[in-house]
Design a protein around this motif. Structure first.
Motif, PDB file in Angstrom:
ATOM      1  N   ASN A 194       3.019   0.911  16.119  1.00 12.52           N
ATOM      2  CA  ASN A 194       3.304   1.394  14.767  1.00 12.52           C
ATOM      3  C   ASN A 194       3.205   2.907  14.623  1.00 12.52           C
ATOM      4  O   ASN A 194       3.573   3.475  13.595  1.00 12.52           O
ATOM      5  N   LEU A 195       2.698   3.604  15.633  1.00 11.67           N
ATOM      6  CA  LEU A 195       2.653   5.074  15.595  1.00 11.67           C
ATOM      7  C   LEU A 195       3.955   5.693  16.097  1.00 11.67           C
ATOM      8  O   LEU A 195       4.151   6.903  15.964  1.00 11.67           O
ATOM      9  N   HIS A 196       4.828   4.885  16.688  1.00 12.69           N
ATOM     10  CA  HIS A 196       6.009   5.414  17.387  1.00 12.69           C
ATOM     11  C   HIS A 196       7.304   4.903  16.749  1.00 12.69           C
ATOM     12  O   HIS A 196       7.367   3.754  16.330  1.00 12.69           O
ATOM     13  N   ASP A 197       8.323   5.733  16.752  1.00 15.71           N
ATOM     14  CA  ASP A 197       9.624   5.322  16.231  1.00 15.71           C
ATOM     15  C   ASP A 197      10.457   4.595  17.276  1.00 15.71           C
ATOM     16  O   ASP A 197      11.356   3.839  16.927  1.00 15.71           O
TER      17      ASP A 197
ATOM     18  N   GLU B 150       8.612  -5.579   6.570  1.00 13.08           N
ATOM     19  CA  GLU B 150       8.894  -5.919   7.969  1.00 13.08           C
ATOM     20  C   GLU B 150      10.017  -6.965   8.038  1.00 13.08           C
ATOM     21  O   GLU B 150      10.933  -6.871   8.867  1.00 13.08           O
TER      22      GLU B 150
ATOM     23  N   PRO C 170       0.832  -1.209   0.000  1.00 13.51           N
ATOM     24  CA  PRO C 170       0.000   0.000   0.000  1.00 13.51           C
ATOM     25  C   PRO C 170       0.865   1.258   0.000  1.00 13.51           C
ATOM     26  O   PRO C 170       1.985   1.240   0.518  1.00 13.51           O
TER      27      PRO C 170
ATOM     28  N   LYS D 292       7.559  -5.027  16.063  1.00 11.14           N
ATOM     29  CA  LYS D 292       8.313  -4.477  14.932  1.00 11.14           C
ATOM     30  C   LYS D 292       9.767  -4.149  15.279  1.00 11.14           C
ATOM     31  O   LYS D 292      10.379  -3.279  14.631  1.00 11.14           O
TER      32      LYS D 292
ATOM     33  N   ARG E 288       8.593   0.200  11.834  1.00  3.06           N
ATOM     34  CA  ARG E 288       7.467   1.133  11.874  1.00  3.06           C
ATOM     35  C   ARG E 288       7.149   1.626  10.466  1.00  3.06           C
ATOM     36  O   ARG E 288       8.052   2.047   9.737  1.00  3.06           O
TER      37      ARG E 288
ATOM     38  N   LYS F  17      19.960   3.955  11.379  1.00  4.35           N
ATOM     39  CA  LYS F  17      20.001   5.364  11.793  1.00  4.35           C
ATOM     40  C   LYS F  17      20.481   5.493  13.239  1.00  4.35           C
ATOM     41  O   LYS F  17      20.093   4.712  14.096  1.00  4.35           O
TER      42      LYS F  17
ATOM     43  N   LEU G  48       5.182  -1.011   5.245  1.00  8.94           N
ATOM     44  CA  LEU G  48       3.859  -1.419   4.764  1.00  8.94           C
ATOM     45  C   LEU G  48       3.892  -2.345   3.559  1.00  8.94           C
ATOM     46  O   LEU G  48       2.931  -3.055   3.303  1.00  8.94           O
TER      47      LEU G  48
ATOM     48  N   LYS H  88      -3.208  -0.117   9.506  1.00  9.16           N
ATOM     49  CA  LYS H  88      -1.860   0.463   9.597  1.00  9.16           C
ATOM     50  C   LYS H  88      -1.568   1.335   8.364  1.00  9.16           C
ATOM     51  O   LYS H  88      -0.565   2.033   8.330  1.00  9.16           O
TER      52      LYS H  88
ATOM     53  N   LEU I 119       0.524   8.034   9.451  1.00  7.98           N
ATOM     54  CA  LEU I 119       1.021   6.651   9.392  1.00  7.98           C
ATOM     55  C   LEU I 119       2.144   6.485   8.370  1.00  7.98           C
ATOM     56  O   LEU I 119       2.785   5.438   8.324  1.00  7.98           O
TER      57      LEU I 119
ATOM     58  N   ARG J  56       5.857  13.555  10.842  1.00  8.21           N
ATOM     59  CA  ARG J  56       5.210  12.282  11.179  1.00  8.21           C
ATOM     60  C   ARG J  56       5.669  11.818  12.556  1.00  8.21           C
ATOM     61  O   ARG J  56       6.867  11.808  12.852  1.00  8.21           O
TER      62      ARG J  56
END
Lengths: 390, 390
Positions: free
Chosen positions: B360-363, B80, A22, B57, B386, B2, B389, A300, A361, A386
């Motif tokens: 998945n919203l957080h690094d 992933e 996606p 993740k 994260r 990173k 997709l 997601k 996202l 983000r």
């Protein structure tokens, strides 16, 4: 700033059908038409527009709207302000409450940075303690920088803000006492829930009350000897009313840029510009059985807080209904018994229910020129803020 | 990989109360107890566990569970798998359908990479076309690498997978025809919805049907002369049943690591290990009025697809109920008229409704040792996949 991932850089110039799924795709032509319509609307109503960047979180898009006449950006978080400032945005309003010491020190430092390059920073408050904490941070940070401060009034959202009317006066006075480091800049008056009322009449009525409350509050503060330079607020759902009110000087609408399924479901005011969907999740069929197909976009890939996405760009005899398939899947059901389910590998386009948390996202938006059928990837737009939560 | 952002690196060793908000915090002691309980449970039932990394993740957490006895990871996406492989995970199963050519080529490349370092890659299929596409990609990618392939059967989820029984046989045969590049590895049989049935009896009944369907399918494939090495599936809600079935050889449960409000609401089997909440959103009160307080965590901080978060760690006479305040805010209401609302700046802890899309919203996850009251930040855990997709 981080370099663009190699695979994404390589995709520039590629045909739309080669975008892997996606993916969050922006129809640049539609988006630019939305910007032109908004710019024209604001000019006609002699009102400023300061689009909310909590929606797109991208310095590139903020600067694009500034070129079209927008007055900087709103954000909700200090970290969003920092990310957009790093991307070149100079006029930033944190339209939210910030009370933590470390964040207020970052705010003070950012105010100085923006001032040094000819920009400015503003913030909202709704308590005497919030004002004192902010003033203290500005002193602690040193230097000569000042910050614009808006008093937030609760005009129906039921969230932050003091009640409209008399309660705002001592806050304006408290800000004025901290001049010149704090500058009383006016009123933050946003009714978020009114944006999503489905009927025209109920939105009009809600905003009539908002406008009366804001005007009354301004009158009381001015009666106390403090000028109220600006009333700021509004959103994509109600902007025709605030713009026509003669009370609001600035519109914060952000979603008009992309639109989403939730806003599109509502009855449209004839006076509202005809904003188009410009944000899509490209997805692909990964499994098919007798009863349904399954695509590779779940929650997601797109937020579902304002409803599930809508499957777009299909002829009526191929219409599909998206049902929740979990984090990574969407279930596609035929809208009628005659509809043929899509084949394995078929690409589909979803309009997200809510653009703001959907953009959050993704690290990048893929900007397409020439339409979603035959277009090509023109550029990759970074979602600079983000996950910028603090 | 990173480098860690400076501000986060600097926070290591800091007291819990200095963590700025909102932040996703892991109680490392509770998490490690969950891992030990799961390891012990799997040993006792002589079943492998391959925790689903779509939840956390993180390569660091995957390797931590491997040290405790876990058999690699499951993931749902090729991206992933790539992110975890880059972080040192060697045994990866993509328990999902992948049909796009570019993704299958990446899959084939990853299979070769993992094989070269003594690891292995597996994937699920549910159609003849999916098998042909996968085989073609393995040939196109060149080299001698092979991939383990599971046939997915739909045991009640109503999503991907062929019906249990006879329909799986030709798929197993098709995979066998592509030996040695494809190796038929067994059956993927996961009933996701059963995980969330609130009552013990209904979960037990649902999984009894699942086990019968999986056993019957295995028997039919073996009757066609193809051994079925493994049946894999299960989740945190039902693992006692699959573990005791004698049919499942591998458990994919992932949420046990952190637990969430949704799982905690369900009736617990006595035989199920007592998993603890280990994942929290730290938030802070930014506005207070007569009727409610407002905190700085909304649904950009935590997913709400399985319900709103629960306010944790409060004494009964201070209990608060979290209500949806939008993308960046939470509304806090007193649970009883006698409850005093929290003061401005007060730190609070939320248990998210659903851990997977929240992570998945957080690094980064902030790992705390010594409890959420008096502990300190021990380490920052990267959410490597994260937003992975594709």
């Amino acid at each position: 700033m981080k370099p663009l991932p190699e695979a994404l850089r390589a995709s520039i110039g590629a045909r739309v059908d080669l975008i892997d799924t996606p993916a969050l795709v922006v129809d640049l032509d539609a988006m630019e038409r939305n910007i032109q319509r908004m710019a024209e609307f604001a000019r006609k109503h002699r009102v400023r527009w300061r689009p909310h960047a909590k929606m797109h979180k991208s310095a590139e898009l903020a600067l694009l709207m500034q070129q079209a006449g927008a007055q900087g950006v709103c954000v909700q978080k200090v970290a969003e302000a920092e990310a957009l400032a790093a991307g070149g945005v100079n006029d930033i309003y944190i339209s939210n409450q910030v009370v933590a010491g470390p964040k207020l020190l970052r705010t003070a430092r950012l105010a100085a940075q923006l001032a040094a390059r000819g920009g400015r920073l503003a913030i909202a408050v709704d308590s005497p303690e919030g004002i004192e904490r902010l003033a203290e941070a500005m002193v602690l940070a040193g230097g000569e920088a000042s910050i614009d401060v808006f008093v937030e009034i609760d005009v129906g959202q039921g969230r932050c803000g003091v009640p409209p009317g008399e309660a705002a006066v001592p806050l304006a006075q408290a800000i004025a006492r901290h001049a010149p480091r704090l500058r009383f800049a006016g009123l933050q008056a946003y009714h978020g829930r009114a944006q999503h009322l489905p009927g025209m009449a109920e939105r009009r009525e809600a905003i009539a009350g908002v406008v009366r409350a804001a005007a009354d509050t301004r009158q009381r503060i001015e009666a106390a000897g403090i000028p109220v330079p600006l009333i700021t607020g509004s959103g994509t759902g109600t902007l025709v009313h605030e713009a026509a009110s003669g009370v609001y000087g600035e519109l914060q609408a952000g979603s008009f840029l992309f639109m989403d399924a939730d806003y599109a479901r509502n009855e449209r005011e004839p006076a509202q510009p005809q904003f188009e969907h410009a944000l899509f999740v490209k997805t692909q069929v990964i499994s098919v059985c007798d009863t349904h197909a399954v695509c590779d976009a779940g929650h997601k890939s797109h937020a579902i807080d304002s409803g599930l996405p809508v499957v777009a760009l299909l002829p009526p005899d191929r219409a599909l209904r998206y049902a929740n398939g979990g984090d990574e899947h969407g279930l596609l059901h035929a809208e009628s018994p005659k509809t043929r389910l899509p084949a394995l590998g078929r690409m589909l386009w979803l309009i997200p229910g809510h653009c703001d948390p959907t953009v959050n996202l993704h690290d990048h938006l893929i900007g397409v020129r020439g339409g979603l059928a035959l277009g090509t990837v023109e550029r990759i737009i970074r979602v600079d803020a983000r996950g910028a939560l603090t």
